[in-house]
Design a protein around this motif. Structure first.
Motif, PDB file in Angstrom:
ATOM      1  N   LEU A  89       1.272  -1.245  -0.251  1.00  0.00           N
ATOM      2  CA  LEU A  89      -0.159  -0.017   0.338  1.00  0.00           C
ATOM      3  C   LEU A  89       1.111   1.122   0.097  1.00  0.00           C
ATOM      4  O   LEU A  89       0.218   2.419  -0.310  1.00  0.00           O
ATOM      5  CB  LEU A  89      -1.032  -0.028   1.333  1.00  0.00           C
ATOM      6  CG  LEU A  89      -1.698  -1.387   0.925  1.00  0.00           C
ATOM      7  CD1 LEU A  89      -2.679  -1.693   2.237  1.00  0.00           C
ATOM      8  CD2 LEU A  89      -2.811  -1.402   0.017  1.00  0.00           C
ATOM      9  N   PRO A 141     -12.712  -0.405   2.624  1.00  0.00           N
ATOM     10  CA  PRO A 141     -12.301  -0.076   2.696  1.00  0.00           C
ATOM     11  C   PRO A 141     -11.407   1.540   3.426  1.00  0.00           C
ATOM     12  O   PRO A 141     -10.424   1.545   3.708  1.00  0.00           O
ATOM     13  CB  PRO A 141     -11.098   0.499   1.071  1.00  0.00           C
ATOM     14  CG  PRO A 141     -13.506  -0.464   1.071  1.00  0.00           C
ATOM     15  CD  PRO A 141     -13.999  -1.147   1.356  1.00  0.00           C
ATOM     16  N   TYR A 192      -9.298   1.070   6.588  1.00  0.00           N
ATOM     17  CA  TYR A 192      -7.551   1.305   6.999  1.00  0.00           C
ATOM     18  C   TYR A 192      -7.214   3.007   6.248  1.00  0.00           C
ATOM     19  O   TYR A 192      -6.764   3.859   6.047  1.00  0.00           O
ATOM     20  CB  TYR A 192      -7.198   0.889   5.696  1.00  0.00           C
ATOM     21  CG  TYR A 192      -5.642   1.133   5.541  1.00  0.00           C
ATOM     22  CD1 TYR A 192      -4.792   0.039   5.898  1.00  0.00           C
ATOM     23  CD2 TYR A 192      -4.025   1.283   5.134  1.00  0.00           C
ATOM     24  CE1 TYR A 192      -3.372   0.329   6.269  1.00  0.00           C
ATOM     25  CE2 TYR A 192      -3.263   1.443   4.368  1.00  0.00           C
ATOM     26  CZ  TYR A 192      -2.597   0.365   5.697  1.00  0.00           C
ATOM     27  OH  TYR A 192      -1.277   0.898   5.468  1.00  0.00           O
ATOM     28  N   VAL A 217      -6.943  -3.146  -0.458  1.00  0.00           N
ATOM     29  CA  VAL A 217      -6.888  -3.176   0.905  1.00  0.00           C
ATOM     30  C   VAL A 217      -7.553  -3.964   2.403  1.00  0.00           C
ATOM     31  O   VAL A 217      -7.108  -4.681   2.720  1.00  0.00           O
ATOM     32  CB  VAL A 217      -7.473  -1.648   1.431  1.00  0.00           C
ATOM     33  CG1 VAL A 217      -7.553  -1.240   2.830  1.00  0.00           C
ATOM     34  CG2 VAL A 217      -6.574  -0.730   0.704  1.00  0.00           C
TER      35      VAL A 217
END
Ligand code: SF4
Ligand code: SF4
Lengths: 410, 133, 334
Positions: free
Chosen positions: A193, A251, A254, A267
């Motif tokens: 990421l 998502p 995160y 994610v």
């Protein structure tokens, strides 16, 4: 490059066999320069007739056949199938077996998501990350092998329970693997990421809006990445999931907004690995004592199945989303009907809105982003003579009405 | 621009590779020759990754304990077991077997078991080691 | 005169052979190091030689709607032009064989020829993948030409302003290490230029992250998709030579020092030792600017490639150039 050449639409076929595709499916893209103007795809290139084989076997045999529908979701199909048969035969699964089923299902989710992470990295041309993901995936496969006796085709689920118990000696092995993944997760999140080359390729690529995800009935991480709160484990709890406290992962967990792009799908899957680790740990702690199967004597189990009449649907939240098995039994050894709907079947149609308007370069990662499992999905291939027919919705409706009439004898 | 992988690859460069070099560091000129040499103790084989205790490998059959009840045939998903009426014993074709171990579970005499042998690749489905009886 | 020509030809042939062998070795080292970085064992160092032997033992398959003449000519042109560039390179303390017949500008043009040959071959293959690949290759060639050109101009300008005759010959560059010609500002400028060239190298060699013209997972090999057998073998050899050339060019410009004076060697011993030292420098540079980058990054989209080269690296090249000019102005004033 002259302007004219750039503007003229041309067709780029991808598949059925292509390095970007891990399984056969055919795409046709109408391109304008590097941009996909129109996308179309044709599944059905890898139909294997598994249901046909199943309808000639008894449920105990079919359980092992279901293991082989998918090379990654070993327990998904056998669990769905077993749950369908258990409903028809009216079997109560012992609580301990339910916990073991959950443990193995979550281990499967871990290994499947890691496998996907590797494939995604490979599609991005990032082979180093692919090797890394698949290397750490080995740990989960080792634990699965330790519990079930095989790395891929687990053969753990049986109608009415599971075939093997998790012994106290195995607990440290499992814990060691889970702790390893806990430590590793930070690194994986960082590598996937926070890598600029990955985020510029994945952010805002292959977007699927909330509405589209809902209308196209997407399931699993594909749906959740677009913000659709949908998880069979939570919505219709089964096995031991009812006792567990699970929230579907979006998502936004995160931080940041929900875009429904490829990045969000990464994610969701990575965070689900963490969730699965927690679930397994809870299950190991809270697993009740007791039997692991409804009827240890298989001939008796077979006799009970043979007597049963009825139909049922078994469902399970596979790593790719909801998977359903429809089974109908009519007092014969083999089921009268067995229909498998793998999770990817629900997700394939989201390809079209994701792909149109994107760069050709992003086709592989977008195609891979729904984690398609095509041999599990392909259920029908209509071929007559040398020509294949396409059946429209109207055709299918007409045919099924005709068949019902035929069965009713009128 | 963040490239976390660059650090990772340089640490990796100085570690031993993760590959298990089974069965030898480099592909032998002839695998059969190599295996022969291993058999006679001339060459050493790097062992494969160890199998866990209850691994399901090649099937084993204790012919003398079998009572010829044919239950194993009933559950074998792959139709890998054949019943020989003359001897009232079974024959298992390993090439068809899918290593599910279901026959082990149902056998009333527990004469079918799974060993930890898994190096079974061959070109001949009816080779001696592909048939258990 | 005749003997000079004969000598040159003999040396050129010998050089080509050595260049091909060394180039293939470089490919082997690259694969091996990359494998180690990925925690794999990797192939043996001479694996590329086995690959070449295999490819050369196979037939060429020409697609039905290809243009055979161009299709077959492309790999030969690619290899030939790579070898010619090699002949312009000073290797260690050995001066370039063709040194007297051209300069850095020519080398720059020659460097573009293998890529152009691949583009032509790609278009001539008549496959949509190869066509897309060729278009991408053209775009990326245009893209990396700007930073490459600004670096070359900067260095020539540096030599020129330092009053060195023939500033565009590689010989002059090697004899006057650029670092010795600059003050502190120019030093920074040179570092910037060096980093810029380090990013141009993987693009020139079509390696990840700039390998979108070949892009295995997208285009299944792109402009090379229809090539097989001997033709593909020729392209592989050309790739090896080109790797050597790019490394050698960077060594010649930025790290031209030799080791023989330190060891007090002379004549043939010096030539040999310097050649080995040169090779080591090339390997080291390749590991840093090709192997590590291709192993540690994901593939860029072609649009990213253009942005990176035109905007970021283009600016970096111009910055390096201006720093060097500024440096000489400041130095001139002092
Ligand atoms: S292990 Fe499974 S496939 Fe093999 S013989 Fe036994 S029941 Fe048949
Ligand atoms: S189930 Fe056991 S005892 Fe019965 S036939 Fe098979 S091997 Fe023999």
């Amino acid at each position: 490059m002259s302007d004219e050449m750039k503007k003229k639409p041309y067709v780029v076929p991808i598949g059925p066999i292509h390095p970007a595709l891990k399984e056969p499916v055919q795409f046709l893209f109408e391109m304008e320069g590097e941009v996909v103007k129109k996308a179309d795809f044709a599944p059905g290139q890898t139909h294997r007739g598994i249901e046909w084989m199943g309808m000639r076997r008894n449920p105990v045999q079919i359980v092992h056949l279901t293991d082989r529908i998918c090379g990654i979701c070993g327990v998904t199909h056998s669990l769905s199938f077993a749950r369908a048969v258990e409903q028809i035969v009216d079997i109560e699964v012992p609580a301990r077996a339910d916990y073991i089923r959950v443990i193995i299902a979550e281990l499967e989710r871990i290994q499947s998501h890691l496998l996907w992470a590797g494939v995604a990295a490979h599609e991005l041309g990032f082979d180093t990350l692919f090797y890394l993901a698949w290397r750490v995936r080995e740990d989960s496969l080792d634990v699965i092998e330790n519990i079930t006796g095989n790395r891929i085709n687990y053969g753990l689920v049986q109608i009415g329970g599971v075939r093997r118990d998790i012994t106290p000696e195995q607990h440290p092995v499992i814990h060691k693997c889970l702790d390893g993944y806990r430590d590793l997760l930070g690194k994986m999140l960082n590598l996937f990421l926070h890598d600029t080359t990955i985020s510029i390729r994945c952010k805002d690529t292959g977007k699927l809006s909330f509405e589209e995800a809902l209308h196209l009935c997407t399931v699993g991480p594909t749906a959740r990445a677009s913000g659709v709160v949908k998880d069979v484990r939570v919505d219709y709890p089964y096995a031991a999931y009812g006792d567990l406290d699970i929230t579907p992962i979006l998502p936004s967990a995160y931080g940041g907004e929900i875009n429904g792009d490829v990045y969000d799908r990464i994610v969701v899957r990575l965070l689900e690995i963490e969730q699965s680790i927690g679930i397994i740990e809870t299950c190991l702690k809270e697993m009740p004592e007791g039997g692991i199967i409804w009827e240890p004597k298989l001939p008796k189990l077979l006799a009970a199945c043979k007597k049963a009449h009825g139909e049922a649907i078994g469902r399970h939240e596979a790593p790719r989303g909801e998977c359903t098995h429809y089974v109908a039994m009519d007092g014969n050894e083999a089921p009268a009907m067995w229909k498998v709907k793998a999770s990817s079947y629900s997700n394939l149609h989201s390809w079209i809105p994701m792909l149109e308007g994107e760069q050709l370069a992003d086709v592989p990662i977008i195609v891979a982003s729904i984690d398609p499992c095509l041999s599990c999905t392909d259920r029908v291939a209509v071929v007559r003579g040398n020509s294949s027919d396409l059946l429209t919705k109207e055709d299918l409706h007409r045919l099924s009405v005709e068949k019902t009439r035929r069965i009713q004898g009128c | 621009m963040a490239l976390p992988m660059i650090r990772e690859i340089f640490t990796q460069l100085f570690r031993t590779p993760a590959t298990n070099q089974f069965p030898a560091r480099h592909l032998p000129k002839s695998v059969t020759e190599f295996l022969k040499k291993v058999g006679s103790g001339e060459a050493r084989m790097i062992p494969p990754v160890a199998t866990p205790p209850a691994f399901r490998g090649k099937i084993q059959y204790d012919r003398d304990g079998c009572i010829g009840c044919k239950l194993c045939l009933k559950v074998c998903p792959a139709h890998a077991i054949e019943f020989i009426p003359e001897t009232k014993r079974v024959r298992i074709y390993v090439a068809s077997c899918i290593f599910c171990g279901q026959c082990n579970d149902i056998c009333p005499k527990h004469v079918l078991t799974m060993s930890d042998e898994f190096l079974l690749a061959t070109e001949d489905r009816f080779a001696e080691n592909q048939i258990v009886e | 005169m005749l003997t000079v020509i004969l000598q040159t030809v003999a040396a050129a042939v010998a050089f080509s052979v050595i260049g091909i062998v060394v180039g293939l070795f470089l490919l082997g080292i690259d694969r091996r190091i990359s494998a180690r970085m990925q925690a794999r064992i990797g192939p043996i160092l001479i694996q590329p030689f086995y690959d070449i032997r295999k490819l050369f033992s196979k037939d060429n398959i020409v697609p039905e709607n290809a243009i055979p003449s161009i299709f077959h000519a492309a790999p030969i042109v690619a290899l030939a032009s790579s070898i010619i560039v090699l002949l312009y390179l000073p290797i260690g303390s050995m001066m370039p064989i063709l040194g007297g017949y051209g300069d850095l500008i020519l080398v720059m043009y020659l460097l573009a020829v293998p890529s152009l040959a691949m583009v032509a071959g790609g278009f001539a293959s008549g496959s949509p993948y190869a066509t897309v690949g060729s278009q991408r290759e053209m775009v990326s060639m245009i893209a990396y030409e700007l930073p490459l050109a600004s670096a070359v101009i900067a260095i020539a300008w540096l030599l020129y302003s330092s009053g060195i005759s023939d500033p565009f010959t590689l010989q002059a560059i090697v004899e006057n290490p650029v670092w010795t010609l600059v003050g502190p500002i120019g030093f920074i400028g040179l570092v910037v230029l060096m980093l810029t060239l380090a990013w141009v190298t993987p693009a020139e060699l079509s390696k990840i992250p700039f390998d979108s013209p070949e892009a295995e997972t997208e285009l299944a090999g792109g402009l090379l998709v229809e090539y097989s057998g001997k033709n593909l073998g020729l392209f592989t050899v050309a790739q090896g030579v080109k790797t050597l050339v790019m490394g050698g060019l960077a060594v010649a410009i930025f790290f031209p020092w030799n080791i023989s004076p330190l060891l007090g060697l002379s004549s043939y011993a010096a030539l040999a030792v310097d050649a080995v030292f040169f090779f080591l420098k090339v390997v080291l540079l390749m590991i840093i600017s090709v192997t590590a980058i291709r192993t540690g990054l994901a593939r860029f989209r072609i649009t990213h490639v253009v942005t990176i080269f035109w905007v970021y690296l283009g600016l970096a090249g111009l910055l390096g150039l201006s720093l060097i000019i500024l440096d000489s102005v400041v130095m001139g004033v002092l």
